[in-house]
Enzyme design. Structure first.
Site, PDB file in Angstrom:
ATOM      1  N   CYS A   1       0.077   4.243   1.552  1.00 30.65           N
ATOM      2  CA  CYS A   1      -0.236   5.269   2.560  1.00 30.65           C
ATOM      3  C   CYS A   1       0.905   5.525   3.550  1.00 30.65           C
ATOM      4  O   CYS A   1       1.007   6.615   4.097  1.00 30.65           O
ATOM      5  CB  CYS A   1      -1.532   4.957   3.294  1.00 30.65           C
ATOM      6  SG  CYS A   1      -1.477   3.446   4.271  1.00 30.65           S
TER       7      CYS A   1
ATOM      8  N   GLU B   1     -16.509  -8.030  -4.323  1.00 32.27           N
ATOM      9  CA  GLU B   1     -15.075  -7.730  -4.176  1.00 32.27           C
ATOM     10  C   GLU B   1     -14.267  -9.021  -4.129  1.00 32.27           C
ATOM     11  O   GLU B   1     -13.233  -9.161  -4.779  1.00 32.27           O
ATOM     12  CB  GLU B   1     -14.812  -6.940  -2.887  1.00 32.27           C
ATOM     13  CG  GLU B   1     -15.032  -5.443  -2.976  1.00 32.27           C
ATOM     14  CD  GLU B   1     -13.918  -4.725  -3.736  1.00 32.27           C
ATOM     15  OE1 GLU B   1     -13.002  -5.386  -4.242  1.00 32.27           O
ATOM     16  OE2 GLU B   1     -13.982  -3.482  -3.820  1.00 32.27           O
TER      17      GLU B   1
ATOM     18  N   LYS C   1     -12.296  -4.763   2.644  1.00 30.22           N
ATOM     19  CA  LYS C   1     -11.759  -3.859   3.655  1.00 30.22           C
ATOM     20  C   LYS C   1     -12.697  -2.670   3.786  1.00 30.22           C
ATOM     21  O   LYS C   1     -12.931  -1.939   2.827  1.00 30.22           O
ATOM     22  CB  LYS C   1     -10.355  -3.393   3.248  1.00 30.22           C
ATOM     23  CG  LYS C   1      -9.748  -2.416   4.239  1.00 30.22           C
ATOM     24  CD  LYS C   1      -8.301  -2.127   3.916  1.00 30.22           C
ATOM     25  CE  LYS C   1      -7.742  -1.052   4.832  1.00 30.22           C
ATOM     26  NZ  LYS C   1      -6.333  -0.789   4.557  1.00 30.22           N
TER      27      LYS C   1
ATOM     28  N   SER D   1      -6.137  -2.836  14.765  1.00 24.55           N
ATOM     29  CA  SER D   1      -5.573  -2.110  15.900  1.00 24.55           C
ATOM     30  C   SER D   1      -6.621  -1.648  16.907  1.00 24.55           C
ATOM     31  O   SER D   1      -6.430  -1.760  18.112  1.00 24.55           O
ATOM     32  CB  SER D   1      -4.758  -0.917  15.386  1.00 24.55           C
ATOM     33  OG  SER D   1      -5.561  -0.069  14.578  1.00 24.55           O
TER      34      SER D   1
ATOM     35  N   CYS E   1      -3.774   6.194   0.080  1.00 24.46           N
ATOM     36  CA  CYS E   1      -3.259   4.881  -0.335  1.00 24.46           C
ATOM     37  C   CYS E   1      -2.887   4.825  -1.805  1.00 24.46           C
ATOM     38  O   CYS E   1      -2.585   3.758  -2.338  1.00 24.46           O
ATOM     39  CB  CYS E   1      -4.281   3.798   0.003  1.00 24.46           C
ATOM     40  SG  CYS E   1      -4.643   3.734   1.777  1.00 24.46           S
TER      41      CYS E   1
ATOM     42  N   ARG F   1      -3.000   4.050  12.487  1.00 19.76           N
ATOM     43  CA  ARG F   1      -2.594   5.274  11.787  1.00 19.76           C
ATOM     44  C   ARG F   1      -1.686   6.123  12.665  1.00 19.76           C
ATOM     45  O   ARG F   1      -0.809   6.821  12.161  1.00 19.76           O
ATOM     46  CB  ARG F   1      -3.823   6.042  11.308  1.00 19.76           C
ATOM     47  CG  ARG F   1      -4.558   5.265  10.208  1.00 19.76           C
ATOM     48  CD  ARG F   1      -5.808   5.969   9.732  1.00 19.76           C
ATOM     49  NE  ARG F   1      -6.570   5.087   8.846  1.00 19.76           N
ATOM     50  CZ  ARG F   1      -7.797   5.336   8.420  1.00 19.76           C
ATOM     51  NH1 ARG F   1      -8.410   6.454   8.787  1.00 19.76           N
ATOM     52  NH2 ARG F   1      -8.414   4.487   7.626  1.00 19.76           N
TER      53      ARG F   1
ATOM     54  N   ARG G   1     -10.850   7.909   3.699  1.00 19.35           N
ATOM     55  CA  ARG G   1     -10.623   6.806   2.771  1.00 19.35           C
ATOM     56  C   ARG G   1     -11.927   6.232   2.205  1.00 19.35           C
ATOM     57  O   ARG G   1     -11.953   5.156   1.641  1.00 19.35           O
ATOM     58  CB  ARG G   1      -9.849   5.686   3.465  1.00 19.35           C
ATOM     59  CG  ARG G   1      -8.494   6.094   4.013  1.00 19.35           C
ATOM     60  CD  ARG G   1      -7.555   4.893   4.024  1.00 19.35           C
ATOM     61  NE  ARG G   1      -6.446   4.993   4.945  1.00 19.35           N
ATOM     62  CZ  ARG G   1      -5.424   5.844   4.835  1.00 19.35           C
ATOM     63  NH1 ARG G   1      -5.398   6.734   3.846  1.00 19.35           N
ATOM     64  NH2 ARG G   1      -4.447   5.828   5.722  1.00 19.35           N
TER      65      ARG G   1
ATOM     66  N   CYS H   1       0.876  -1.179   0.000  1.00 18.70           N
ATOM     67  CA  CYS H   1       0.000   0.000   0.000  1.00 18.70           C
ATOM     68  C   CYS H   1       0.904   1.218   0.000  1.00 18.70           C
ATOM     69  O   CYS H   1       2.043   1.143   0.444  1.00 18.70           O
ATOM     70  CB  CYS H   1      -0.884   0.011   1.249  1.00 18.70           C
ATOM     71  SG  CYS H   1      -2.210   1.241   1.175  1.00 18.70           S
TER      72      CYS H   1
ATOM     73  N   LYS I   1     -11.642  -7.489   6.755  1.00 20.98           N
ATOM     74  CA  LYS I   1     -11.040  -6.578   7.725  1.00 20.98           C
ATOM     75  C   LYS I   1     -11.938  -5.384   7.948  1.00 20.98           C
ATOM     76  O   LYS I   1     -12.394  -4.809   6.953  1.00 20.98           O
ATOM     77  CB  LYS I   1      -9.692  -6.133   7.153  1.00 20.98           C
ATOM     78  CG  LYS I   1      -8.985  -5.064   7.943  1.00 20.98           C
ATOM     79  CD  LYS I   1      -7.808  -4.561   7.161  1.00 20.98           C
ATOM     80  CE  LYS I   1      -7.181  -3.409   7.918  1.00 20.98           C
ATOM     81  NZ  LYS I   1      -6.130  -2.775   7.176  1.00 20.98           N
TER      82      LYS I   1
END
Ligand code: PBG
Length: 324
Positions: free
Chosen positions: A123, A234, A196, A275, A131, A206, A218, A121, A249
């Site tokens: 980002c 997807e 995602k 996270s 991203c 982040r 995003r 990615c 996710k």
């Protein structure tokens, strides 16, 4: 089926051994993937305040912690890089001597059997924190996927076993597969962050890598939390483009999506306990409100039960030690 009093479901719950004998969902250290942060700005290690127990690591500290994870029975790690240089287009992402590329080489030479997965990615490498490539406030899809393919090839050339695109551009799995095959890297697998969501649960991450977008958010590329039919589309597209493993996710708030994807496609499926999911449980545990390790174990077991073959979790090493 006979009922009570002939049938008493409590019979098989009476002792730990009985319960273990009839447990439906196995969970072991090899089901866990450990995400790790390797930083070019780091001489040793520095803690991430919102993720107790997780540090930003230099390459040598990364190697040390990966060995500890390996010894606890964890078989895979997922690497995120924090580069020294960031620019508009994320140039350092595909550098042969970039932080992730160097870390992969070191890990593969120190622990050859460890499965090394790299996050693909932009980002962490762009000055604006998006991203992909940005023009006039828009994240450009088709230019971005070319860069992602170059980044993935550089990770594979460094020795990564699996590349894991997390950007949510359209067509990136196909571009990465073509890039890898064109570079003679047809054995490198793709773990696609197929599903995602644009989630509030990524906050601590982040902070850890300083990748919050400097403008906007995003939602122009990550999915709407209300959608599940779109998740199936997807996943289907990513498989068609060559994904080997699908990921959903975040994990715990999206167990229904995980189940749907697993049942529909029946391919190796991963889920990412992100996270914020980790931070919530650790924060409550720090206040003495819950038993943190027990709650993390229960959450990871629930994620497995819902259909994940692999669970990516910041608690991988502690849980692996408890499971051993
Ligand atoms: C990068 C990326 C993110 C996460 C994994 N890869 C952050 C984001 O999309 O903003 C989040 C992981 C976590 O919260 O643990 N695109």
């Amino acid at each position: 089926m006979t009922g009570f009093p002939t049938t008493r479901l409590r019979r098989l719950r009476r002792t730990g051994m009985l319960r273990e004998l009839v447990r439906e969902t196995p969970l072991g250290p090899a089901d866990l993937i450990y995400p790790m942060f390797v930083s070019e700005l780091e001489a040793g290690r520095s803690p991430i305040a919102s993720m107790p127990g997780v540090d930003r690591l230099s390459i040598s500290e990364l190697t040390r912690d990966a060995l500890a994870a390996w010894e606890a029975g964890v078989r895979g790690v997922l690497l995120f890089g924090i580069p020294r240089e960031r620019d508009e287009v994320g140039s350092s992402a595909a550098a042969a001597d970039g932080i992730v590329q160097r870390a992969v080489r070191q890990l593969k030479s120190s622990i050859p059997e460890l499965v090394v997965i790299t996050d693909v990615c932009l980002c962490e490498y762009t000055s604006h924190g998006h991203c992909g490539i940005v023009r006039d406030g828009e994240v450009l899809n088709d230019e971005t996927i070319e860069r992602l393919a170059a980044q993935a090839v550089s990770h594979a050339e460094a020795g990564a076993d699996i590349v894991a695109p997390s950007d949510m551009m359209d067509g990136r799995v196909g571009a990465i597969r073509a890039g890898l095959d064109g570079a003679g890297m047809e054995a490198t697998a793709i773990l696609s962050y197929a599903v995602k969501y644009a989630s509030a649960f990524y906050g601590p991450f982040r902070e850890a890598v300083d990748s919050a977008p400097r403008f906007g958010d995003r939602r122009g590329y990550q999915m709407d939390p209300g959608n599940v039919l779109e998740a199936v589309r997807e996943a289907a597209l990513d498989l068609q483009e060559g994904a080997d493993i699908l990921m959903v996710k975040p994990a715990l708030p999206y167990l229904d999506v995980l189940r749907r994807v697993k049942e529909r496609f029946g391919v190796p499926t991963a889920a990412y306990q992100v996270s914020g999911e980790y931070a919530m449980l650790r924060a409550a545990a720090e206040r003495g409100w819950i038993d943190g390790d027990a709650a993390l174990m229960e959450a990871v077991l629930a994620i497995r039960r819902a259909g994940a073959d692999l669970v990516i979790t910041y608690a991988a090493v502690e849980l692996a030690r408890r499971l051993a």
